[in-house]
Design an enzyme around this catalytic site. Structure first.
Site, short mmCIF file in Angstrom:
data_model
loop_
_atom_site.label_atom_id
_atom_site.label_comp_id
_atom_site.label_asym_id
_atom_site.label_seq_id
_atom_site.Cartn_x
_atom_site.Cartn_y
_atom_site.Cartn_z
N SER A 127 36.72 38.66 54.66
CA SER A 127 35.82 39.43 53.79
C SER A 127 34.47 39.62 54.46
O SER A 127 34.01 38.78 55.24
CB SER A 127 35.63 38.64 52.49
N TYR A 152 34.06 30.01 47.61
CA TYR A 152 35.01 31.10 47.92
C TYR A 152 34.70 31.68 49.30
O TYR A 152 35.58 31.79 50.16
CB TYR A 152 34.93 32.21 46.85
N LYS A 156 36.75 31.63 53.25
CA LYS A 156 37.04 32.75 54.17
C LYS A 156 36.58 32.40 55.59
O LYS A 156 37.32 32.59 56.55
CB LYS A 156 36.34 34.04 53.69
C1 UD1 Z 1 32.07 40.40 45.54
C2 UD1 Z 1 31.82 39.05 46.11
C3 UD1 Z 1 32.42 38.97 47.48
C4 UD1 Z 1 33.91 39.26 47.40
C5 UD1 Z 1 34.14 40.59 46.74
C6 UD1 Z 1 35.62 40.74 46.47
C7 UD1 Z 1 29.72 38.23 45.09
C8 UD1 Z 1 28.32 37.86 45.33
N1 UD1 Z 1 30.39 38.75 46.13
O1 UD1 Z 1 31.39 41.36 46.37
O2 UD1 Z 1 32.21 37.69 48.00
O3 UD1 Z 1 34.46 39.26 48.69
O4 UD1 Z 1 33.46 40.67 45.50
O5 UD1 Z 1 35.89 41.88 45.73
O6 UD1 Z 1 30.23 38.09 44.00
N2 UD1 Z 1 27.58 45.10 39.96
C9 UD1 Z 1 26.90 45.51 38.83
N3 UD1 Z 1 27.46 45.29 37.62
C10 UD1 Z 1 28.66 44.67 37.47
C11 UD1 Z 1 29.36 44.25 38.63
C12 UD1 Z 1 28.79 44.47 39.85
O7 UD1 Z 1 25.81 46.07 38.93
O8 UD1 Z 1 29.11 44.48 36.32
C13 UD1 Z 1 26.98 45.37 41.28
C14 UD1 Z 1 26.72 44.11 42.09
O9 UD1 Z 1 25.43 43.63 41.81
C15 UD1 Z 1 26.86 44.65 43.52
C16 UD1 Z 1 27.88 45.78 43.41
O10 UD1 Z 1 27.92 46.12 42.03
O11 UD1 Z 1 25.65 45.19 43.93
C17 UD1 Z 1 29.26 45.37 43.84
O12 UD1 Z 1 29.63 44.18 43.15
P1 UD1 Z 1 31.09 43.56 43.23
O13 UD1 Z 1 32.10 44.60 42.92
O14 UD1 Z 1 31.11 42.32 42.41
O15 UD1 Z 1 31.28 43.21 44.78
P2 UD1 Z 1 30.34 42.31 45.74
O16 UD1 Z 1 29.37 41.52 44.99
O17 UD1 Z 1 29.82 43.21 46.80
#
Ligand code: UD1
Length: 342
Positions: A127, A152, A156
């Site tokens: 990842s 987690y 990785k």
């Molecule tokens: C997350 C994990 C990462 C993992 C990946 C797998 C964290 C910090 N990181 O990545 O380790 O490998 O998922 O899929 O959890 N967001 C919102 N609202 C929401 C959900 C997300 O604003 O309800 C934003 C988050 O702040 C981020 C972006 O959307 O900026 C992407 O979030 P997400 O889909 O959870 O992925 P990552 O955080 O990048």
């Protein structure tokens, strides 16, 4: 002779899409899963898409070496793609022992079985989380890894190191490819397989689609005060079918003896950063709907901006992401509607 690929965690979101692409590329696939974090939807969907009603399914707990041994004895396995792992960041902080035990033990057992059979091609699902908060973007495979911020993420990083050491000690009998995924999203164009999070989704796109369908009231956008053009985080959202195809390129590269080193690493991303707000807006536009969202405080542990430099995968493996964000977000919405029976 057809080659056989074992896909551990093959019924899950990424595993099911990879299984489809492997079958379509002419591989024999053995799906192995213990259904601890998914139901049979993915497996049944793969059978429908590929017309392979006889697709082998083995219910295996990869933490149990006896079961892994039996699996390797039953099939002539040429390559293993290892997905079987827990993947929720927050849960891993609350239950580190459970995460380390499951994610490390299952992979160690796969590697032991690979060694015992005198060698095997092993592809590990890593990842972008291993890069942490990078000093410069986009990140290449040479960008230094950062200490993981969650158990987690740490599993990785640790599994990457374990595979590297195992390959080295085997003198090349065990070969390894580490694929570092950025943010996989979307669903198969058939809408027969897709992401099926249990409970409240942690990831952005399932949260968006569940809000759009009415399962969730309102999407919280975590933070709009980041030092980015619109204040929201930047990520590299990669279509799940594009990502799945990267596995076919990687496995074929291993089988065909095209590797330049016995353990290789590739970023699997598009190279295109999108902000959370851009993604939300694109979703609304392509699917012609309004999404209920609000800005909320930052989420602990989120990095400001990360996206891939996928040049190495493009030039060395010959793989490139091709699907547009519009296609991907349409597919994600079609899948959510399919789940709702609409
Ligand atoms: C997350 C994990 C990462 C993992 C990946 C797998 C964290 C910090 N990181 O990545 O380790 O490998 O998922 O899929 O959890 N967001 C919102 N609202 C929401 C959900 C997300 O604003 O309800 C934003 C988050 O702040 C981020 C972006 O959307 O900026 C992407 O979030 P997400 O889909 O959870 O992925 P990552 O955080 O990048």
């Amino acid at each position: 002779m057809k080659k056989t690929v074992l896909v551990s965690g093959g019924a899950g979101f990424i595993g099911s899409h990879v299984t489809v692409e492997l079958i379509e590329a002419g591989y024999d696939v053995v799906v192995a899963d213990n259904f601890s974090n998914c139901d049979r939807t993915g497996y049944e969907g793969v059978k429908k898409i590929t017309g392979r009603d006889d697709l082998p399914l083995e219910i295996v707990d990869f933490c149990d070496m006896a079961q892994v041994k039996a699996l390797f004895a039953k099939y002539p396995i040429d390559a293993v793609i290892h997905f079987a792992a827990y993947k929720a960041v927050g849960e891993s902080v609350a239950k580190p022992v459970m995460y380390y035990k499951n994610n490390l033990m299952s992979f160690l057992n796969v590697l032991e079985a690979a060694q015992d059979k005198g060698g095997c091609n092993v592809l590990f699902s890593s990842s972008a989380t291993v890069y942490g908060e990078p000093e410069a973007v986009p990140v290449t495979e040479k960008t230094p890894r950062q200490p993981a911020t969650s158990p987690y993420g740490n599993t990785k990083t640790m599994c990457e190191d374990i595979l590297r050491d195992t390959v080295k000690a085997s003198g090349g009998a065990v070969k390894g490819i580490l694929l570092r995924y950025f943010n996989p999203i979307g669903a198969h164009p058939s809408a027969l397989i897709g992401e099926l999070p249990r409970g409240v989704p942690n990831n952005l796109v399932p949260y968006i689609t569940q809000t759009a369908i009415g399962k969730r009231e309102c999407l919280s956008i975590f933070g709009n005060d980041y030092p980015t053009p619109d204040g929201t985080c930047l990520r590299d959202y990669i279509d799940i079918v594009d990502l799945a195809k990267a596995h076919v390129f990687a496995v074929t590269r291993m089988m065909d003896g095209k590797m330049k080193e016995n353990c290789e690493v590739f970023n699997i991303g598009t190279g295109r950063p999108l902000s959370v707000l851009e993604l939300v807006t694109a979703f609304e536009k392509v699917n012609n709907l309004k999404l209920n969202y609000r800005f909320a405080p930052r989420r602990a542990g989120d990095v400001t901006a990360i996206w891939a430099d996928p040049t190495l995968a493009n030039t060395e493996m010959g793989w490139k992401a091709t699907r547009s964000i519009e296609e991907t977000l349409k597919a994600a919405w079609a899948w959510e509607k399919h789940l709702a029976g609409k």
